[in-house]
Scaffold this motif. Structure first.
Motif, PDB file in Angstrom:
ATOM      1  N   GLY A 371     -41.161  68.018 148.264  1.00  0.00           N
ATOM      2  CA  GLY A 371     -41.143  66.659 148.789  1.00  0.00           C
ATOM      3  C   GLY A 371     -40.402  65.667 147.920  1.00  0.00           C
ATOM      4  O   GLY A 371     -40.863  64.533 147.712  1.00  0.00           O
ATOM      5  N   LEU A 372     -39.220  66.046 147.414  1.00  0.00           N
ATOM      6  CA  LEU A 372     -38.461  65.185 146.498  1.00  0.00           C
ATOM      7  C   LEU A 372     -37.759  64.068 147.266  1.00  0.00           C
ATOM      8  O   LEU A 372     -37.010  64.326 148.210  1.00  0.00           O
ATOM      9  N   SER A 373     -37.990  62.841 146.836  1.00  0.00           N
ATOM     10  CA  SER A 373     -37.283  61.677 147.392  1.00  0.00           C
ATOM     11  C   SER A 373     -36.662  60.910 146.236  1.00  0.00           C
ATOM     12  O   SER A 373     -37.350  60.589 145.253  1.00  0.00           O
ATOM     13  N   LEU A 374     -35.370  60.628 146.366  1.00  0.00           N
ATOM     14  CA  LEU A 374     -34.629  60.012 145.269  1.00  0.00           C
ATOM     15  C   LEU A 374     -33.388  59.330 145.822  1.00  0.00           C
ATOM     16  O   LEU A 374     -32.735  59.864 146.729  1.00  0.00           O
ATOM     17  N   ALA A 375     -33.055  58.155 145.297  1.00  0.00           N
ATOM     18  CA  ALA A 375     -31.838  57.450 145.679  1.00  0.00           C
ATOM     19  C   ALA A 375     -31.041  57.132 144.423  1.00  0.00           C
ATOM     20  O   ALA A 375     -31.586  56.575 143.462  1.00  0.00           O
ATOM     21  N   VAL A 376     -29.744  57.510 144.420  1.00  0.00           N
ATOM     22  CA  VAL A 376     -28.864  57.287 143.276  1.00  0.00           C
ATOM     23  C   VAL A 376     -27.699  56.432 143.741  1.00  0.00           C
ATOM     24  O   VAL A 376     -26.931  56.836 144.627  1.00  0.00           O
ATOM     25  N   GLU A 377     -27.559  55.243 143.148  1.00  0.00           N
ATOM     26  CA  GLU A 377     -26.480  54.348 143.531  1.00  0.00           C
ATOM     27  C   GLU A 377     -25.159  54.839 142.939  1.00  0.00           C
ATOM     28  O   GLU A 377     -25.138  55.509 141.886  1.00  0.00           O
ATOM     29  N   PRO A 378     -24.032  54.523 143.590  1.00  0.00           N
ATOM     30  CA  PRO A 378     -22.720  54.961 143.076  1.00  0.00           C
ATOM     31  C   PRO A 378     -22.479  54.439 141.663  1.00  0.00           C
ATOM     32  O   PRO A 378     -22.840  53.301 141.332  1.00  0.00           O
ATOM     33  N   GLY A 379     -21.894  55.271 140.824  1.00  0.00           N
ATOM     34  CA  GLY A 379     -21.556  54.882 139.469  1.00  0.00           C
ATOM     35  C   GLY A 379     -22.707  54.941 138.497  1.00  0.00           C
ATOM     36  O   GLY A 379     -22.550  54.598 137.322  1.00  0.00           O
ATOM     37  N   ARG A 380     -23.886  55.355 138.949  1.00  0.00           N
ATOM     38  CA  ARG A 380     -25.052  55.406 138.074  1.00  0.00           C
ATOM     39  C   ARG A 380     -25.175  56.785 137.435  1.00  0.00           C
ATOM     40  O   ARG A 380     -24.701  57.791 137.969  1.00  0.00           O
ATOM     41  N   THR A 381     -25.834  56.837 136.288  1.00  0.00           N
ATOM     42  CA  THR A 381     -26.076  58.099 135.592  1.00  0.00           C
ATOM     43  C   THR A 381     -27.561  58.426 135.665  1.00  0.00           C
ATOM     44  O   THR A 381     -28.402  57.615 135.240  1.00  0.00           O
ATOM     45  N   VAL A 382     -27.862  59.586 136.223  1.00  0.00           N
ATOM     46  CA  VAL A 382     -29.243  60.052 136.356  1.00  0.00           C
ATOM     47  C   VAL A 382     -29.438  61.235 135.428  1.00  0.00           C
ATOM     48  O   VAL A 382     -28.708  62.229 135.505  1.00  0.00           O
ATOM     49  N   ALA A 383     -30.416  61.151 134.542  1.00  0.00           N
ATOM     50  CA  ALA A 383     -30.755  62.261 133.654  1.00  0.00           C
ATOM     51  C   ALA A 383     -32.009  62.944 134.192  1.00  0.00           C
ATOM     52  O   ALA A 383     -32.969  62.270 134.595  1.00  0.00           O
ATOM     53  N   ILE A 384     -31.978  64.263 134.222  1.00  0.00           N
ATOM     54  CA  ILE A 384     -33.111  65.045 134.723  1.00  0.00           C
ATOM     55  C   ILE A 384     -33.627  65.887 133.573  1.00  0.00           C
ATOM     56  O   ILE A 384     -32.899  66.718 133.015  1.00  0.00           O
ATOM     57  N   VAL A 385     -34.874  65.660 133.187  1.00  0.00           N
ATOM     58  CA  VAL A 385     -35.462  66.376 132.058  1.00  0.00           C
ATOM     59  C   VAL A 385     -36.764  67.022 132.528  1.00  0.00           C
ATOM     60  O   VAL A 385     -37.292  66.724 133.599  1.00  0.00           O
ATOM     61  N   GLY A 386     -37.294  67.884 131.683  1.00  0.00           N
ATOM     62  CA  GLY A 386     -38.541  68.567 132.007  1.00  0.00           C
ATOM     63  C   GLY A 386     -38.544  69.962 131.432  1.00  0.00           C
ATOM     64  O   GLY A 386     -37.521  70.452 130.932  1.00  0.00           O
ATOM     65  N   HIS A 387     -39.696  70.621 131.527  1.00  0.00           N
ATOM     66  CA  HIS A 387     -39.808  71.964 130.960  1.00  0.00           C
ATOM     67  C   HIS A 387     -39.029  72.972 131.798  1.00  0.00           C
ATOM     68  O   HIS A 387     -38.633  72.688 132.939  1.00  0.00           O
TER      69      HIS A 387
END
Length: 603
Positions: A371-387
């Protein structure tokens, strides 16, 4: 397709055999020419013994009567010489045409397999070992080529020789022909019985060949790890066990199919004895001439020889069918779903990237993303971390349509990516993976792979931006240094720098950096991070990282846990919350102090 042979030999043999022969349809005119040439070869070989029999009668008659017909004998012998010369020419023609047809078929089959590999989903290569896939593409196809080269020529020739010899035998002596024909049902029965025993062994042989190749490929890829842990003996034991299974399967297959030819020879020799004895009685009774019995015995040999050859080809034919079945299994594997026709020529849009209630699992009923919901605006940097196993890389795989969501959807610029052709979609992504993939070629060619046709100046600029140029120029051959497949002899960090330079050169609108600095030292990591900051300007970026020092400047940090977003925010806001991210960050940098005396975690 049935692979078991008990009660199903025909089911496992004929489907791949018929399908393989159907692939010769584009080369039907060459094959018809080969058949015509084979007819000429068989016809001349069948006619020659009759002429030799007449020549023998002239010699015998001349011996008893004292009247020697030298001119007629010379004409007969000259005709025989011409027949055998003509047969040789026809044999060469049919061999050339058959070889041309087989080579054309193999070219088409290899091309079909290569195209198929590009259409297979990623799950196929996860379920199948690379060694087994390579064995199907190389060993099995080579086995088919060798088998067809032998079988197509010999089988057609054997059948025609069989029919021609039988016709002449019936013409010379119907009684002896009936005696000779007794061997046919016996030979057929022997062949069928042996075929039922050996077909399963040939299928097993090529399966074991694929498994052995898988072990060898695994050992070569991981030889450093094997040596580092001192597991050479264990690896050798695994290889020996696989090799023993292959040897046993091959021995059983060759032994069972190899019984045919000796049995055929035995039956042919018994048939020869019967023909010789009965023929001798007919000569003494005056119902046949010596030349006639000589010609019949030659025809008898011409008749039994093809039967023995067909029996001897049994192992080749069955091995070919087993390999064909494995190749056709690959060609029939489920492909990536076809692109929607309405969107086939639509370019991939740029813009806002949205994950809308996306759920996905590599295995049914075992979701990795929930059930992943996510919005990323143009030009933005999204970092994804976790085990490890939290679903970080899976998000990227879904975004690039290596896999399709089980539910929910992903949009770019308001367009569902399922409606965008994969090639058009992936043209928007620049990718640097944790395992830097390099192919055999020069460093220049590996960087240019990001944008084919780039100038030397552009390649050098990309290398400079990735802090690779100084290292490359220190090599004797510079950018023309040749790398082996996989990137040897460079270190993992150096390979990763080349992969980063490739992404720099590609200059795509969306960047995906999956552990892009995992194999470089801390100083190089700082330099690369600076280069990536310049590279990310004006681009949407997804950064997957275990080193949290590489994600502090991201516009949005997602902490994944069990396929869900556990926390999200900027580096500062997440530290202020003092939740899981803050604990993970402090754990990574506990005890590290900079020159100013401040801890890394407090920055």
């Amino acid at each position: 397709m049935t692979t078991a042979l008990s009660g199903g030999a025909a089911e496992s043999f004929w489907p791949p055999a018929r399908r393989l022969l159907s692939l010769l349809h584009p080369f039907r005119w060459r094959m018809l020419g080969a058949v015509a040439a084979t007819c000429g070869f068989a016809g001349l070989n069948v006619m020659a013994p009759n002429y030799l029999g007449k020549a023998t009668d002239i010699v015998v008659s001349g011996f008893y009567s004292g009247v020697f017909e030298g001119q007629r004998l010379g004409n007969l012998l000259a005709a025989v010489v011409v027949m055998y010369l003509g047969a040789s020419v026809f044999n060469w023609i049919q061999g050339k045409l058959t070889a041309s047809s087989v080579h054309g078929l193999m070219y088409s089959l290899r091309a079909a397999v290569e195209e198929k590999l590009h259409r297979l989903p990623s799950t196929y290569f996860q379920e199948k070992s690379r060694g087994d896939v390579l064995s199907r593409v190389t060993n099995d196809i080579d086995n088919i080529a060798q088998a067809l080269s032998q079988v197509l020529t010999q089988l057609i020739m054997s059948v025609l020789m069989l029919c021609g010899a039988l016709a002449m035998m019936l013409w010379i002596s119907p009684l002896l022909a009936v005696i000779a024909l007794i061997s046919v049902p016996v030979s057929t029965l022997v062949t069928v019985l042996v075929a039922r025993k050996s077909q399963a062994q040939f299928a097993r042989q090529w399966t074991e060949t694929g498994e052995l190749n898988a072990h060898v490929e695994e050992f070569i890829t991981g030889h450093e790890v094997i040596k580092a842990f001192g597991h050479q003996e264990q690896a050798a034991a695994v290889f020996r066990a696989s090799n023993d299974r292959l040897a046993r399967a091959s021995a059983r297959a060759q032994y069972s199919s190899g019984l045919v030819q000796p049995l055929m020879i035995l039956i042919a020799n018994l048939n020869y004895i019967a023909v010789a004895v009965v023929g001798a009685f007919q000569v003494t009774l005056g119902s046949m001439t010596i030349g006639g019995i000589q010609a019949f015995i030659q025809f008898s040999r011409l008749f039994t020889q093809p039967v023995s050859q067909i029996g001897g080809m049994l192992n080749v034919i069955q091995s070919c069918a087993a390999s064909a079945r494995r190749v056709f299994e690959l060609l029939d594997a489920e492909e990536i779903p076809a692109e929607p026709e309405v969107a086939r020529h639509r370019a991939g849009p740029d813009g806002r990237i949205v994950f809308d209630d996306v759920t996905f699992g590599y295995v049914r009923n075992a979701p990795v993303i929930r059930g992943l919901s996510l919005a990323v605006e143009p030009g933005r940097t999204v970092a994804i971390v976790g085990h490890t196993g939290a679903g970080k890389t899976t998000i990227v795989n879904l975004l690039m349509r290596f896999y399709e969501p089980d539910s929910g959807r992903i949009t770019i610029g308001g367009t569902d990516i399922a409606a965008i052709p994969r090639d058009a979609l992936r043209e928007r992504f620049g990718v640097v993976l944790q395992d830097a993939w390099l192919f055999a070629g020069t460093i220049r060619e590996n960087i240019e792979y990001g944008r084919p046709g780039a100038t030397d100046a552009e390649i050098t600029a990309a290398a400079e931006a990735s802090h690779l140029d100084h290292f490359v120029r220190s090599l004797p051959a510079g950018y023309d240094t040749v790398l082996d497949s996989g990137g040897d002899p460079l270190s993992q960090g150096q390979r990763q720098l080349i992969a980063i330079a490739r992404a720099q050169l590609a200059d795509r609108s969306v960047l995906i950096l999956d552990e892009a600095t995992s194999s470089v030292d801390s100083r190089t990591e700082v330099l690369i991070r600076q280069a990536m900051e310049r590279l990310r300007q004006g681009k949407t970026s997804f950064v997957i990282a275990h080193r949290l020092s590489t994600v502090r400047d991201a516009d949005l940090i997602l902490l994944m846990d069990n396929g869900r977003i556990a926390e999200q925010g900027t580096h500062g806001s997440l530290l202020a919350v003092n939740g899981r991210y803050a604990q993970l960050y402090k754990a990574q940098f506990a005890g590290r102090t900079g020159r100013t005396g401040t801890t890394e975690a407090g920055r």
